[in-house]
Design a protein around this motif. Sequence first.
Motif, PDB file in Angstrom:
ATOM      1  N   SER A 216      47.135   2.198  -1.683  1.00 41.70           N
ATOM      2  CA  SER A 216      46.372   1.706  -2.829  1.00 41.70           C
ATOM      3  C   SER A 216      45.644   2.876  -3.497  1.00 41.70           C
ATOM      4  O   SER A 216      45.059   3.725  -2.830  1.00 41.70           O
ATOM      5  N   LEU A 217      45.704   2.905  -4.838  1.00 37.54           N
ATOM      6  CA  LEU A 217      45.105   3.979  -5.625  1.00 37.54           C
ATOM      7  C   LEU A 217      44.403   3.389  -6.837  1.00 37.54           C
ATOM      8  O   LEU A 217      44.710   2.280  -7.279  1.00 37.54           O
ATOM      9  N   VAL A 218      43.480   4.166  -7.415  1.00 36.03           N
ATOM     10  CA  VAL A 218      42.965   3.863  -8.742  1.00 36.03           C
ATOM     11  C   VAL A 218      43.078   5.133  -9.564  1.00 36.03           C
ATOM     12  O   VAL A 218      42.674   6.211  -9.128  1.00 36.03           O
ATOM     13  N   VAL A 219      43.680   5.005 -10.744  1.00 41.99           N
ATOM     14  CA  VAL A 219      44.013   6.151 -11.587  1.00 41.99           C
ATOM     15  C   VAL A 219      43.313   6.012 -12.941  1.00 41.99           C
ATOM     16  O   VAL A 219      43.412   4.968 -13.590  1.00 41.99           O
ATOM     17  N   THR A 220      42.605   7.066 -13.339  1.00 41.52           N
ATOM     18  CA  THR A 220      41.983   7.116 -14.662  1.00 41.52           C
ATOM     19  C   THR A 220      42.784   8.075 -15.537  1.00 41.52           C
ATOM     20  O   THR A 220      43.049   9.213 -15.128  1.00 41.52           O
ATOM     21  N   ASP A 230      54.387   7.405 -18.403  1.00 41.69           N
ATOM     22  CA  ASP A 230      54.542   8.644 -17.641  1.00 41.69           C
ATOM     23  C   ASP A 230      54.196   8.426 -16.172  1.00 41.69           C
ATOM     24  O   ASP A 230      54.893   8.915 -15.279  1.00 41.69           O
ATOM     25  N   LEU A 231      53.122   7.702 -15.924  1.00 50.35           N
ATOM     26  CA  LEU A 231      52.710   7.455 -14.537  1.00 50.35           C
ATOM     27  C   LEU A 231      53.766   6.642 -13.796  1.00 50.35           C
ATOM     28  O   LEU A 231      54.123   6.952 -12.648  1.00 50.35           O
ATOM     29  N   ASN A 241      58.125   1.954  -4.848  1.00 43.71           N
ATOM     30  CA  ASN A 241      58.058   0.618  -5.430  1.00 43.71           C
ATOM     31  C   ASN A 241      56.609   0.247  -5.732  1.00 43.71           C
ATOM     32  O   ASN A 241      55.743   0.274  -4.855  1.00 43.71           O
ATOM     33  N   LEU A 242      56.335  -0.085  -6.994  1.00 48.41           N
ATOM     34  CA  LEU A 242      55.008  -0.524  -7.421  1.00 48.41           C
ATOM     35  C   LEU A 242      54.916  -2.039  -7.225  1.00 48.41           C
ATOM     36  O   LEU A 242      55.681  -2.795  -7.816  1.00 48.41           O
ATOM     37  N   THR A 243      53.982  -2.494  -6.394  1.00 49.67           N
ATOM     38  CA  THR A 243      53.865  -3.920  -6.101  1.00 49.67           C
ATOM     39  C   THR A 243      52.743  -4.596  -6.878  1.00 49.67           C
ATOM     40  O   THR A 243      52.704  -5.824  -6.967  1.00 49.67           O
ATOM     41  N   ARG A 244      51.826  -3.807  -7.412  1.00 48.49           N
ATOM     42  CA  ARG A 244      50.717  -4.392  -8.166  1.00 48.49           C
ATOM     43  C   ARG A 244      50.131  -3.340  -9.085  1.00 48.49           C
ATOM     44  O   ARG A 244      49.962  -2.187  -8.705  1.00 48.49           O
ATOM     45  N   ILE A 245      49.824  -3.742 -10.319  1.00 51.42           N
ATOM     46  CA  ILE A 245      49.105  -2.872 -11.250  1.00 51.42           C
ATOM     47  C   ILE A 245      48.122  -3.732 -12.027  1.00 51.42           C
ATOM     48  O   ILE A 245      48.443  -4.845 -12.461  1.00 51.42           O
ATOM     49  N   ARG A 258      40.939   2.169 -16.299  1.00 55.97           N
ATOM     50  CA  ARG A 258      41.450   2.641 -15.021  1.00 55.97           C
ATOM     51  C   ARG A 258      42.574   1.698 -14.607  1.00 55.97           C
ATOM     52  O   ARG A 258      42.541   0.505 -14.920  1.00 55.97           O
ATOM     53  N   PHE A 259      43.534   2.226 -13.861  1.00 59.99           N
ATOM     54  CA  PHE A 259      44.635   1.402 -13.366  1.00 59.99           C
ATOM     55  C   PHE A 259      44.606   1.380 -11.842  1.00 59.99           C
ATOM     56  O   PHE A 259      44.619   2.431 -11.190  1.00 59.99           O
ATOM     57  N   PHE A 260      44.554   0.172 -11.309  1.00 59.46           N
ATOM     58  CA  PHE A 260      44.613  -0.028  -9.864  1.00 59.46           C
ATOM     59  C   PHE A 260      46.074  -0.264  -9.483  1.00 59.46           C
ATOM     60  O   PHE A 260      46.726  -1.169 -10.030  1.00 59.46           O
ATOM     61  N   LEU A 261      46.578   0.554  -8.578  1.00 57.98           N
ATOM     62  CA  LEU A 261      47.980   0.511  -8.192  1.00 57.98           C
ATOM     63  C   LEU A 261      48.110   0.243  -6.699  1.00 57.98           C
ATOM     64  O   LEU A 261      47.405   0.843  -5.887  1.00 57.98           O
ATOM     65  N   ASP A 262      49.023  -0.651  -6.333  1.00 54.78           N
ATOM     66  CA  ASP A 262      49.440  -0.833  -4.942  1.00 54.78           C
ATOM     67  C   ASP A 262      50.906  -0.446  -4.848  1.00 54.78           C
ATOM     68  O   ASP A 262      51.738  -0.919  -5.654  1.00 54.78           O
ATOM     69  N   LEU A 263      51.233   0.397  -3.880  1.00 56.08           N
ATOM     70  CA  LEU A 263      52.584   0.915  -3.706  1.00 56.08           C
ATOM     71  C   LEU A 263      53.115   0.566  -2.338  1.00 56.08           C
ATOM     72  O   LEU A 263      52.363   0.536  -1.356  1.00 56.08           O
TER      73      LEU A 263
END
Length: 333
Positions: A216-220, A230-231, A241-245, A258-263
Motif C-alpha cells: 500500500s502506497l500514497v503518491v502525491t 504515467d504512474l 497489478n493495481l487492486t485499488r486506487i 494524493r492517490f492511494f494505491l494498493d498493489l
Amino acid sequence: MRRILYLGPEGTFTEQAARTLVSRVYPDATVGAAQAVLSVAAGPDADLVLAPAVTVRAAMVEVSAGRAEAVVAPVENSVEGSVPATLDALVDADPVVAVAETVLPVRFSVLAAPGTTPERVRTVATHPHAAAQVREWLARELPDAVVVSATSTAAAAVEVLAGRADAAVTAPLAAERYALDVLASDVADVRDAVTSFRLLRSPGRVPEPTGVDRTSLVVTVDDRIGTLADLLTELATRGVNLTRIESRPTRDRLGRYRFFLDLDGHVAERRVADAMAALRRRSQEVRFLGSFPRARIAGRAVAAEISPPDAYSDAAFAEAAAWVQSLQEGSRA
C-alpha cells in the motif's frame, strides 16, 4: 504496559477486528474476556492491552509518540468504499505502516433503552457508513425515525444510554457491552458486505513475503497532463497489478490530489521495488504504507491474486541486471 488502540468506544467492529489481528500478529497472546488484557509469554510482547481511542488520527499520534504499540483502523467497506478519516490520518500523522489486515462480515444490531418498542423510536444514531448499509431496513422497519450521526457505532450506543437517541445501529459486540435491549439483529441490506481493517505500527521491519501479499502506497503528484497515466504505466510495464486506487484532496489548494494505491505483491519482490522506485522518481512524494499478507475469509483470499508473467519474476530481474552489469564491465553479450 503497552497498548493496542482501536476506534472506540468499546463494542465496535474495530475492536472485534483488533482482537483478530492481535492474535495473528502476537500469536502467543490471548485476549482476556473482561478487560481485554493480553496474557502473553514473558518477553518483549508481555503486558499488552487493548484500549479504545476517540479517533483513528489520535490513535496514530499515540503510536508515533511511542505511547502505543499499534492501532487497528478500518480502511474500506465493500458497500460504502474507503474510510476517509483513516486515509487522511495516514498522511496527516507521522508515518505508520500496516503489518497485517483482516476482513470482517458486517451485520448490525439495533439497540434501544430497556422497554423501548419500535413504534417509539424517533431517532436512530449510528456511524454514517453503518447508516448507508441499513438504509433500506430502516426505511422499512423504522420509517418515522431520523438518523443522526455518531463517531462510531459504539458511540451511538452511548448516545442511547445518555438519552440523546432512541436507538442505535451497532456492531453485535455492543450488545454485550451496553445495558440496552436488542430490537433487531443480523441487519444488513447487502448480505455479503465486509469491511477491511489494518494493524498499523511505527515503521520498522516489514513482514516476510508470503507469496500472497499486498503493498500500500500514497503518491502525491504534480498537476500536469498525463501524470496519472504515467504512474499507472510504471506499474503495468513491470507486471504489477493495481487492486485499488483512490484520490483524496491534498487540502492545500483546489484540484490537487494524493492517490492511494494498493498493489499485488511485496516490496521485497524486484518488480514491486522497481515500480516503487519509478513512482518516487516521477512524484512529489511517495509514502510507503506497508507490505503485508492479504486478508483471507474462511481460509481463502478475498480476491484472487493475478500472477505476473515469468518476465517479471525476481529471477528474470536478476538475470537482466547481471547482463547489464556485464556490459558495463566490458563483456560482450
